[in-house]
Write a protein that holds these residues in place. Structure first.
Motif, short mmCIF file in Angstrom:
data_model
loop_
_atom_site.label_atom_id
_atom_site.label_comp_id
_atom_site.label_asym_id
_atom_site.label_seq_id
_atom_site.Cartn_x
_atom_site.Cartn_y
_atom_site.Cartn_z
N VAL A 138 -52.56 102.81 16.51
CA VAL A 138 -52.87 103.58 15.31
C VAL A 138 -52.75 102.75 14.04
CG1 VAL A 138 -52.09 105.51 13.88
CG2 VAL A 138 -52.25 105.79 16.35
N ARG A 139 -51.67 102.00 13.88
CA ARG A 139 -51.48 101.22 12.65
C ARG A 139 -52.60 100.22 12.44
NH1 ARG A 139 -45.04 99.62 12.10
NH2 ARG A 139 -44.26 101.77 11.83
N GLU A 140 -52.97 99.52 13.50
CA GLU A 140 -54.05 98.54 13.39
C GLU A 140 -55.38 99.22 13.12
OE1 GLU A 140 -56.32 95.34 13.03
OE2 GLU A 140 -54.12 95.40 13.02
N ALA A 141 -55.59 100.39 13.74
CA ALA A 141 -56.84 101.13 13.51
C ALA A 141 -56.94 101.55 12.04
CB ALA A 141 -56.89 102.35 14.42
N VAL A 142 -55.82 102.00 11.45
CA VAL A 142 -55.81 102.41 10.05
C VAL A 142 -56.10 101.21 9.15
CG1 VAL A 142 -54.38 103.27 8.16
CG2 VAL A 142 -54.31 104.40 10.40
N ARG A 143 -55.45 100.09 9.42
CA ARG A 143 -55.66 98.88 8.60
C ARG A 143 -57.12 98.43 8.68
NH1 ARG A 143 -50.31 97.17 10.25
NH2 ARG A 143 -51.21 96.08 12.05
N ARG A 144 -57.66 98.44 9.89
CA ARG A 144 -59.04 97.99 10.09
C ARG A 144 -60.02 98.90 9.34
NH1 ARG A 144 -58.98 98.12 15.18
NH2 ARG A 144 -59.93 100.18 15.44
N ALA A 145 -59.80 100.21 9.44
CA ALA A 145 -60.69 101.17 8.78
C ALA A 145 -60.59 101.05 7.26
CB ALA A 145 -60.37 102.58 9.23
N ALA A 146 -59.37 100.90 6.76
CA ALA A 146 -59.17 100.78 5.31
C ALA A 146 -59.86 99.53 4.77
CB ALA A 146 -57.68 100.74 5.00
N ARG A 147 -59.75 98.43 5.52
CA ARG A 147 -60.40 97.19 5.10
C ARG A 147 -61.92 97.33 5.13
NH1 ARG A 147 -57.73 94.34 8.27
NH2 ARG A 147 -59.19 94.23 10.00
N GLU A 162 -53.71 107.23 4.00
CA GLU A 162 -53.14 106.58 5.17
C GLU A 162 -52.74 107.58 6.24
OE1 GLU A 162 -49.95 103.04 6.20
OE2 GLU A 162 -49.73 104.17 4.33
N ARG A 163 -52.10 108.68 5.85
CA ARG A 163 -51.68 109.69 6.82
C ARG A 163 -52.88 110.40 7.43
NH1 ARG A 163 -46.98 113.57 4.98
NH2 ARG A 163 -47.19 114.12 7.18
N ASN A 164 -53.90 110.63 6.62
CA ASN A 164 -55.13 111.24 7.15
C ASN A 164 -55.78 110.34 8.19
OD1 ASN A 164 -56.16 113.89 6.14
ND2 ASN A 164 -55.73 112.99 4.13
N PHE A 213 -63.80 99.94 4.82
CA PHE A 213 -64.37 100.87 3.85
C PHE A 213 -63.78 100.73 2.46
CE2 PHE A 213 -65.45 102.76 7.90
CZ PHE A 213 -66.75 103.20 7.69
N GLY A 214 -63.05 99.64 2.21
CA GLY A 214 -62.53 99.37 0.87
C GLY A 214 -61.53 100.39 0.38
N LEU A 215 -60.60 100.80 1.25
CA LEU A 215 -59.63 101.84 0.91
C LEU A 215 -58.20 101.32 0.79
CD1 LEU A 215 -60.97 104.57 3.36
CD2 LEU A 215 -61.22 104.58 0.87
N GLU A 216 -58.02 100.02 0.90
CA GLU A 216 -56.65 99.47 0.92
C GLU A 216 -55.85 99.83 -0.33
OE1 GLU A 216 -57.76 95.30 3.12
OE2 GLU A 216 -59.03 96.23 1.60
N ALA A 217 -56.51 99.86 -1.48
CA ALA A 217 -55.79 100.12 -2.74
C ALA A 217 -55.42 101.58 -2.92
CB ALA A 217 -56.65 99.66 -3.93
N VAL A 218 -56.00 102.47 -2.10
CA VAL A 218 -55.73 103.92 -2.30
C VAL A 218 -55.08 104.55 -1.07
CG1 VAL A 218 -57.60 104.17 -3.97
CG2 VAL A 218 -58.06 104.57 -1.54
N LEU A 219 -54.56 103.74 -0.15
CA LEU A 219 -53.96 104.29 1.07
C LEU A 219 -52.82 105.26 0.77
CD1 LEU A 219 -53.92 101.27 3.57
CD2 LEU A 219 -55.15 103.43 3.82
N GLY A 220 -52.06 104.99 -0.28
CA GLY A 220 -50.92 105.84 -0.59
C GLY A 220 -51.25 107.06 -1.43
#
Length: 318
Positions: free
Chosen positions: A113-122, A98-100, A124-131
């Motif tokens: 920024v927050r929305e951009a991170v959420r959108r990118a995580a969704r 998430e910080r990266n 590329f399937g990264l939501e479960a590993v953001l932390g």
């Protein structure tokens, strides 16, 4: 796949590292909304070309233009227009995913920024590993995070160096779908890859590099024809009328054995389209249809073995 003018223009680009020439006068253009693949053996100049297009490498004025911006005069603006993802990881291993992604969003000028991170995580399937720390992820997940960070600012041009490296089969398929989606949205996608067949299947245009020079440039069909790469179409028909034979013969070397046809062609997609349309028009039933894939790997190996010989085709790149 669109073409409303060039997104990228390269004119006589030369680059040398010490006494070694990485690029020897490369000239090419890529239309907006196109998928463009750069192929070649190790040391052919693929990564150097991608870095020049991305604004990561200093180039002389009037040699590289991206979306109308001269990379030799305004590298900073080119970097904002391009989403560049190198072959090796470029994120901080000790920071969370998430910080990266948040850092990448700020550096690349992504709004919200927050929305951009959420959108990118969704995406590329990264939501479960953001932390989780980036360095603790598997190679495949790290690659997904690299892609998410590189594209987080929704760039006009996407440049991917060996994008499928380390990805499993499912992730490779998802990436292929993403590339197609980006092109449909008008983005221009440039990628360097060793996977020739994959590049041929998804690209509007390909460039084969050898020793810093263009060995071939054009659509997959054009390059296949120039380099003698052919596929064989095998079809069983209810009948083989002469009109169908005449039309298919325009696509390559046709052989008819009873009600089965064998067609050697550099343009299998075009030949299949002709076969189906003509069969429907003439009332011919296509009972079976198959394609024996082109031997692109053999051509690739020949290019690597030829060393410093001249350009084998009339593309003007030698």
């Amino acid at each position: 796949m669109g073409s409303s003018g060039p997104a990228i223009v390269v004119r006589g680009l030369r680059k040398r590292y010490g006494n070694v020439w990485a690029l020897r006068g490369i000239s090419l253009s890529v239309n907006r909304g196109a998928v463009f693949s750069v192929l070649g053996p190790n040391g052919a100049g693929k990564t150097t070309l991608l870095r020049a297009i991305s604004g990561m490498l200093r180039v002389p004025a009037r040699t590289v233009t991206v979306m109308g911006v001269d990379a030799g005069l305004d590298r900073r603006r080119v970097k904002r227009l391009v989403g560049y993802v190198p072959e090796t990881g470029f994120l901080f291993p000790e920071l969370s995913v998430e910080r990266n992604l948040a850092l990448a969003a700020r550096l690349r000028g992504a709004g919200g920024v927050r929305e951009a991170v959420r959108r990118a995580a969704r995406q590329f399937g990264l939501e479960a590993v953001l932390g989780r720390p980036y360095g603790s992820l598997s190679k495949g997940l790290r690659r997904r995070a690299d892609l998410a960070a590189g594209l987080i600012h929704d760039p006009e041009v996407v440049v991917l160096d060996e994008p499928t490296s380390g990805l499993d089969i499912v992730s490779v398929s998802q990436l292929r779908d993403l590339i197609r989606l980006l092109a449909e949205r008008g983005k221009t996608v440039v990628l360097a890859t060793h996977n020739i067949q994959e590049a041929v299947e998804i690209s509007d245009k390909i460039a084969l590099l050898r020793g810093g020079e263009l060995a071939a440039l054009g659509s997959p069909g054009e390059v296949a024809k120039r380099l003698g790469v052919t596929s064989e179409i095998v079809a069983l028909l209810s009948s083989v009328p002469q009109q169908l034979v005449n039309e298919l013969s325009r696509h390559g070397k046709l052989r008819v054995v009873g009600k089965r046809i064998y067609l050697r062609t550099a343009d299998p997609l075009g030949a299949i389209a002709t076969l189906r349309s003509m069969a429907e028009r003439l009332g011919v039933e296509v009972r079976s249809l198959g394609v024996r894939e082109a031997a692109w790997e053999d051509v690739f190996l020949r290019l690597g073995a030829r060393g410093g010989e001249g350009c084998p085709c009339s593309c003007g790149g030698g």
